[in-house]
Design a protein around this motif. Structure first.
Motif, PDB file in Angstrom:
ATOM      1  N   UNK A   4      -2.374   8.454   7.359  1.00 47.93           N
ATOM      2  CA  UNK A   4      -2.233   8.752   5.945  1.00 47.93           C
ATOM      3  C   UNK A   4      -3.176   7.851   5.151  1.00 47.93           C
ATOM      4  N   UNK A  50       0.834  -1.190   0.000  1.00 51.07           N
ATOM      5  CA  UNK A  50       0.000   0.000   0.000  1.00 51.07           C
ATOM      6  C   UNK A  50       0.878   1.253   0.000  1.00 51.07           C
ATOM      7  N   UNK A  51       0.485   2.245  -0.792  1.00 51.85           N
ATOM      8  CA  UNK A  51       1.246   3.480  -0.940  1.00 51.85           C
ATOM      9  C   UNK A  51       0.479   4.619  -0.292  1.00 51.85           C
ATOM     10  N   UNK A  52       1.124   5.253   0.692  1.00 51.94           N
ATOM     11  CA  UNK A  52       0.441   6.274   1.474  1.00 51.94           C
ATOM     12  C   UNK A  52       0.909   7.692   1.139  1.00 51.94           C
ATOM     13  N   UNK A  91      -1.567   3.905  11.359  1.00 47.56           N
ATOM     14  CA  UNK A  91      -0.443   4.843  11.297  1.00 47.56           C
ATOM     15  C   UNK A  91      -0.801   6.065  12.142  1.00 47.56           C
ATOM     16  N   UNK A 105      -3.907  -0.479   7.569  1.00 51.41           N
ATOM     17  CA  UNK A 105      -2.692   0.301   7.321  1.00 51.41           C
ATOM     18  C   UNK A 105      -2.948   1.752   7.754  1.00 51.41           C
ATOM     19  N   UNK A 142       6.518  -4.300   4.667  1.00 54.20           N
ATOM     20  CA  UNK A 142       5.161  -4.756   4.926  1.00 54.20           C
ATOM     21  C   UNK A 142       4.327  -4.827   3.648  1.00 54.20           C
TER      22      UNK A 142
END
Lengths: 140, 170
Positions: free
Chosen positions: A80, A18-20, A76, A72, A52
Motif C-alpha cells: 500500500x 504513516x497512513x496507507x 507490507x 513501510x 508503529x
C-alpha cells in the motif's frame, strides 16, 4: 540526530504515523481518524500492543516520504502506498499516558507507541486524544 | 415481577458460515434494506451510511487491510454498524464511518475545532470517547442492547446537532 535509536525520545520530538489507507483520515476536514492509531492485536510474535511510528524530527519532507516508501510500503504484503501521515509531538503521546519506545528495526528511526491499557474504553480515549492532537499531512 | 424485554433483531439474513462473498454482500444489503424499510423516506443520509458500512465491510474483509496487521471486518461487524445507524437520532449530524484495525466499524464525529467523538461497537458493548480540549474529555461504555447511551447522545446534541440555533439580535 546522529543515531536516533540511541537517543531517548524527547517531548519536543516529532513522530509520524504513516497512513496507507484513505479511510483512516478525512482529507477535506484535515483530520486523522482515531482508529488510525489503534495498535494491532497481540500475537505470539508481537506480545505487546504497539503502534508503529517513525521519529521524523529534522528530516526533510522528501526524506520523510522516502522513509515511508522504503520501510513501510515496501514491507507490507500489498505494498500500500503512503498517502499521508499523522504528525504528533512525543509530548502528545506522553500526555495521553503512553510511551514512545525506540525499536530500530527495520530502521534506526523506527519506534512504537506503547503502554496501551487493557480496557477498550481507555484505549478509545487515548486514540481520540491522539487524533485531536495530530496534524494530518497529505502527500502531494 | 418485572420482566426485561430484550431487544432482538431478526438475523434471518445474517450468516457468515459457508457463504460466498456475493452471498455475504447480499445478506448485508437485505439487512440494510430491512432496517431502512422502517425509516422515513426523508432520511437520505442514513441510506448513505448504510451503503458506506457495506462498502467498508467489502474493502476491509481481509486480514491486514491497513498494512499494519489489522483484523478483518466481518459481516457481524457490518450488521452491528447497520443497527447502530438505524438508531441514530435524526437531529444529529451524520457520523464518519471508519474501519477499525480491531475489526469493527467505528463512528466518528469531528468539527473545525477538532472536537472529536469516537464510538465503537466491540463485542456486546458500545465504547465511546469524546475530546473537546486537552483538559476536557470523557469516555465510557454501555451494553450494546442500549444502542446509543444517554451520556453520549447528550454530547452529540451539544456539539454535533443538526439543528441550527436562531439567535435574535436586539
Amino acid at each position: 540526530m546522529s543515531d536516533p535509536s540511541l537517543q531517548k525520545v524527547e517531548s519536543e520530538e516529532r513522530i509520524s504515523r504513516y497512513l496507507l489507507r484513505p479511510k483512516l483520515f478525512d482529507e477535506k476536514a484535515r483530520v486523522v481518524y482515531a482508529q488510525a492509531f489503534i495498535p494491532p492485536k497481540v500475537t505470539p510474535e508481537l506480545p505487546v500492543r504497539q503502534t508503529s511510528v517513525y521519529r521524523t524530527q529534522e528530516l526533510s519532507e522528501d526524506t520523510i516520504w522516502r522513509l515511508g516508501d522504503e520501510y513501510v510500503t515496501a514491507l507490507t504484503p500489498k505494498r500500500w502506498p503512503v498517502l499521508g501521515r499523522a504528525d504528533l509531538f512525543a509530548k502528545d503521546v506522553f500526555d495521553a499516558g503512553l510511551t514512545v519506545v525506540s525499536h530500530p528495526d527495520p530502521h534506526p528511526r523506527h519506534a512504537d507507541i506503547e503502554g496501551w491499557p487493557s480496557q477498550d474504553e481507555e484505549i478509545e480515549m487515548k486514540i481520540a486524544y491522539l487524533a485531536h492532537k495530530a496534524l494530518l499531512v497529505i502527500r502531494s | 415481577m418485572s420482566q426485561a424485554i430484550a431487544r432482538t433483531t431478526e438475523r434471518i439474513w445474517v450468516s457468515n458460515t459457508g457463504l460466498s462473498q456475493e452471498s455475504k454482500k447480499l445478506s448485508w444489503v437485505m439487512n440494510g434494506t430491512r432496517i431502512h424499510a422502517h425509516e422515513p423516506v426523508s432520511l437520505g443520509w442514513k441510506r448513505d451510511l448504510y451503503s458506506r458500512a457495506i462498502e467498508i465491510g467489502q474493502e476491509c474483509a481481509q486480514e491486514d487491510w491497513d498494512g499494519y496487521g489489522a483484523t478483518a471486518i466481518t459481516p457481524d461487524a457490518v450488521t452491528k454498524a447497520l443497527e447502530l445507524i438505524a438508531e441514530l437520532p435524526e437531529m444529529i449530524q451524520p457520523p464518519h464511518l471508519v474501519p477499525s484495525p480491531s475489526g469493527h466499524i467505528s463512528f466518528q464525529w469531528h468539527d473545525e475545532e477538532k472536537h472529536i467523538v469516537s464510538a465503537s461497537p466491540k463485542g456486546d458493548r458500545l465504547i465511546w470517547a469524546a475530546v473537546f480540549s486537552e483538559d476536557d474529555s470523557q469516555y465510557g461504555k454501555a451494553p450494546l442492547w442500549k444502542v446509543w447511551p444517554e451520556a453520549l447522545i447528550k454530547i452529540l446534541f451539544t456539539y454535533f446537532s443538526n439543528v441550527r440555533s436562531i439567535v435574535t439580535k436586539s
